[in-house]
Design an enzyme around this catalytic site. Structure first.
Site, short mmCIF file in Angstrom:
data_model
loop_
_atom_site.label_atom_id
_atom_site.label_comp_id
_atom_site.label_asym_id
_atom_site.label_seq_id
_atom_site.Cartn_x
_atom_site.Cartn_y
_atom_site.Cartn_z
N ARG A 52 0.82 -1.22 0.00
CA ARG A 52 0.00 0.00 0.00
C ARG A 52 0.85 1.27 0.00
NH1 ARG A 52 -3.74 -0.85 5.01
NH2 ARG A 52 -1.80 -1.79 5.71
N ASN A 71 -6.47 -2.60 1.88
CA ASN A 71 -6.44 -4.06 1.99
C ASN A 71 -7.86 -4.56 2.09
OD1 ASN A 71 -3.67 -4.36 1.98
ND2 ASN A 71 -3.46 -4.37 4.21
#
Length: 779
Positions: free
Chosen positions: A34, A52
């Site tokens: 990320r 996520n």
């Protein structure tokens, strides 16, 4: 519209602003993915967000079409080093796109997978990175000498994750609220600790403890005990470890006595590569493995005069070395300035302990003190072990740093499968679709403790991966605890897989082989489909079935398991009861040259057992033949661990070169059979003549390689496939593997050996999973 992208989307785009929904599957959580996406999207001037979701990462992006295409291309090409991208799916965005100029953010994770299929990857633990090491030893840094320093590129993963998606609140780090300084790093996209879930510092993170001392004082107290010859139980990443001075003969001897591990080698942790080179002769492959992110124990030839206590690796010319795996280990090695024995925190045969209270009970009388901390160990992971062999690096034990990373299987499992594994060096595997997740090394399933450890690890991995098994694959042996565990499911949901078929199938599956092959499976013992014990097998196979075409001649195991523990007894089994295939017997006078050094009452008892066939199961085992040869050469009469005699035989051979001893192939029951009686006769004869043990040990290895090449040559000439898969614990022997592979390749055959999956019984579960998946596809 949806496309799988390994590069740019296949969509024809007009210039202007576009919006896309992107899903990235694979090992993309716990690896800094990320933060990577955030930096990349920001540089490209895109709007949107990343989060996520379950076991994947999802992106919503909007911006110029060229920039979006570039993002998709770079997601795979420039992914963080710990990531493993299996699939990137791109779709037109349904719903409102992010408005221009809104920027790109990291959003709160979504707990649900949204009904999307697919295995969720659990990232393995990663050794401390160089950037964190610099901080660890920088007096000006706020994390100076902090034993739990980590960042997005290193630190605990599998051992702290409680659930997915991977966020701090679903790890054991939820017990440690971030201080203001750590929170600032955690939320700063430019910081390497941006969304590093285990981030901590001395002000807010875990702390060391030793009796009533904490922090630096606790560490110094533990180091003082080790420095004075004591044994310390250290709470590591995946459980407790026992640590002592590897140069202290008395400390090592005490550890052996207390741990009840009389001969099996210990691993040695060293501070850096230079220190490792002083202890072992490391090849380029060995060095690469040693310094990899997994930081496994690397088995390599030991150097003489290194200062290591002789009791560290008795009976073998190899030593297991590894580098510090955590900041705490780095501190211990730096402060003590000497190599350390670092071994599993258990008594021999028991699972490693993971929590403080059970550890203090289990290791009472073993450790002189306990260096603990307050970060829970979520899952049990022993250290991984690898052995470089020329161009191949064999995985001997798949644990911390390697497990539970998924492995591909060639034929997809149409229903979720759990493979229960074998008995020794136990692992289990979960399979769904085209992936199998091989669980961490459990140990030998010999009692309720190890069975409990297996069941706990299974339940944990099922929950984390989302694979809910509907079918169980298991060994044929009814006495294995893993088989008994599998029988909890009804018969229609069980798939029995023969032990040696699982061995060679594991090798074939790792190499993506979904067509027929020739399998050579050499190990200790496994139950055959005829109810007898196998162990030296030549199979024509694919992933669904096999046909036995060759084997080693059988010999009795006097006393069953007692013969496994005492190679001298196995030698008597060959001398008095080797299978007759039309060749000569061992001459009585030669047999007496060996027999006379054994207790007469034992010899009489064994001979009577063999002649009457009492408690003497017969086995066609390569491993037991190694045992017999080692005993005949006086190298190992009693074995305290599986494979000890073979290790001694390989060590005795050293770098010696020798011609093969006599060997003979015969036919029996429609199978091609290697008759080892001429080999053992020559071994005895030349021993009596005073020939050097090293030459005879080398000659024995050469003989087995030549006999294997002879077996394979004949079955290939009869129409067997020309791709050969070598598997089974005997092929952990570098000399046997190297010489066998060389001879087979000289015949023009393609020779495959497992690397990521252990060739020993630790790879059985992966082979079972591959076989079960193939059989399910056949219906």
């Amino acid at each position: 519209m949806r496309v799988a992208a390994g590069g740019a989307t296949a969509t024809a785009e007009v210039s202007g602003r576009v919006a896309r929904a992107i899903t990235v599957c694979g090992r993309v959580q716990g690896v800094g993915f990320r933060p990577f996406v955030h930096r990349l999207a920001t540089r490209l001037g895109l709007d949107g967000w990343v989060l996520n979701a379950g076991g994947r990462v999802e992106l919503t992006v909007a911006g110029p079409s060229a920039a979006v295409r570039t993002l998709v291309e770079r997601l795979r090409a420039e992914a963080p080093p710990l990531a493993d991208i299996r699939r990137v799916a791109v779709a037109d965005l349904s719903g409102s796109p992010p408005p221009p100029g809104s920027g790109f953010t990291v959003r709160v994770s979504a707990r649900s997978d949204g009904g999307k299929p697919g295995t969720r990857d659990i990232p393995p633990d990663v050794a401390t990175c160089e950037a964190c090491l610099r901080e660890l030893f920088d007096p000006a840094d706020r994390r100076y000498r902090y034993p739990f320093v980590n960042c997005v590129d290193c630190g605990p993963r599998a051992t702290v994750i409680e659930d997915l998606p991977y966020d701090r609140e679903r790890t054991v780090m939820r017990h440690f609220p971030l201080c203001a300084a750590c929170a600032a790093e955690y939320t700063d996209p430019a910081d390497r600790r941006f969304h590093a879930e285990p981030v901590a510092c001395p002000g807010c993170g875990p702390r060391l403890a030793w009796e009533d001392l904490t922090g630096e004082a606790a560490l110094r107290a533990a180091e003082s005990v080790v420095d004075s010859g004591g044994i310390v139980a250290v709470k590591g990443l995946g459980g407790f470890q026992l640590v002592c001075d590897a140069t202290d003969v008395r400390a090592v001897a005490r550890l052996r006595a207390r741990k009840r591990r009389p001969a099996k080698p210990f691993a040695v942790m060293v501070s850096d590569v230079a220190a490792a080179r002083r202890l072992a002769r490391l090849s380029s492959a060995g060095l690469a493995a040693l310094t990899s992110q997994a930081a496994p124990v690397v088995l390599a030839p030991a150097r003489q005069g290194s200062g290591i206590a002789h009791g560290v690796h008795p009976g073998t010319g190899h030593i297991g070395v590894f580098l510090p795996t955590t900041p705490l280990h780095h501190l211990l090695l730096r402060d003590l300035g000497k190599p350390l024995v670092v071994t599993s925190g258990n008594r021999s045969g028991e699972p490693i302990t993971t929590a403080e209270s059970p550890a203090r009970e289990a290791l009472a009388g073993v450790a002189d003190g306990f260096l603990v901390h307050d970060r829970p160990v979520r899952a049990r992971y022993d250290d991984s072990v690898v052995r470089p062999m020329g161009r191949t690096v064999l995985t001997v034990r798949r644990g911390r740093g390697l497990a539970p990373a998924p492995l591909a299987i060639p034929i997809a499992a149409s229903r979720p499968v759990v493979a229960a594994g074998a008995q020794l060096k136990h692992t289990f595997a979960l399979a769904e679709g085209s992936l199998a997740v091989l669980g961490p090394h459990t140990g030998d399933l010999e009692d309720a403790l190890t069975l409990d450890a297996f069941e706990a690890a299974h339940a944990d991995l099922v929950r984390l991966t989302g694979i809910e098994p509907r079918v169980v694959a298991h060994d044929l042996h009814p006495g294995y605890l893993s088989t008994q565990w599998a029988r909890a499911l009804p018969a229609e949901r069980r798939i029995a897989v023969q032990h040696h078929h699982a061995h060679v199938a594991a090798c074939a599956a790792e190499h993506g082989l979904d067509r027929p092959f020739l399998g050579v499976a050499y190990d200790g013992l496994g139950l055959g489909d005829d109810g007898t014990l196998w162990g030296g097998e030549i199979l024509v196979a694919d992933l669904t079935r096999y046909r036995r075409v060759g084997r080693f001649a059988t010999a009795p195991l006097p006393g069953g398991a007692a013969a496994v523990r005492r190679p001298a007894r196995m030698a008597l089994g060959y001398l008095y009861g080797a299978e007759q295939t039309g060749g000569p017997r061992v001459p009585i006078a030669l047999a007496e040259s060996f027999v006379r050094r054994l207790p007469p009452e034992e010899v009489r008892a064994v001979r009577t057992m063999v002649e009457r066939g009492v408690n003497c199961p017969r086995a066609s085992s390569a491993g037991r033949l190694f045992d017999a040869a080692a005993a005949l050469l006086g190298l190992c009469d009693d074995a305290t661990y599986e494979g000890q005699a073979a290790v001694a035989l390989e060590a005795a051979a050293g770098d010696e070169r020798a011609e093969a001893l006599p060997w003979r192939l015969a036919r029996a029951g429609g199978l091609l059979v290697y008759d080892p009686v001429p080999t053992l006769t020559a071994l005895l004869d030349r021993t009596v003549a005073g020939e050097r043990t090293a030459v005879l040990a080398a000659a024995f290895h050469r003989t087995l390689a030549k006999a294997t090449a002879g077996l394979v040559q004949q079955v290939v000439a009869a129409g067997a496939p020309s791709t050969v898969c070598l598997s089974g614990g005997c092929f952990q022997n570098a000399r046997l593997l190297t010489e066998t592979r060389s001879l087979l390749e000289e015949q023009g055959l393609r020779v495959l050996v497992s690397s990521a999956v252990p060739v020993n019984d630790g790879g059985i579960s992966y082979g079972q999973a591959a076989v079960a998946a193939a059989r399910l596809q056949e219906g």
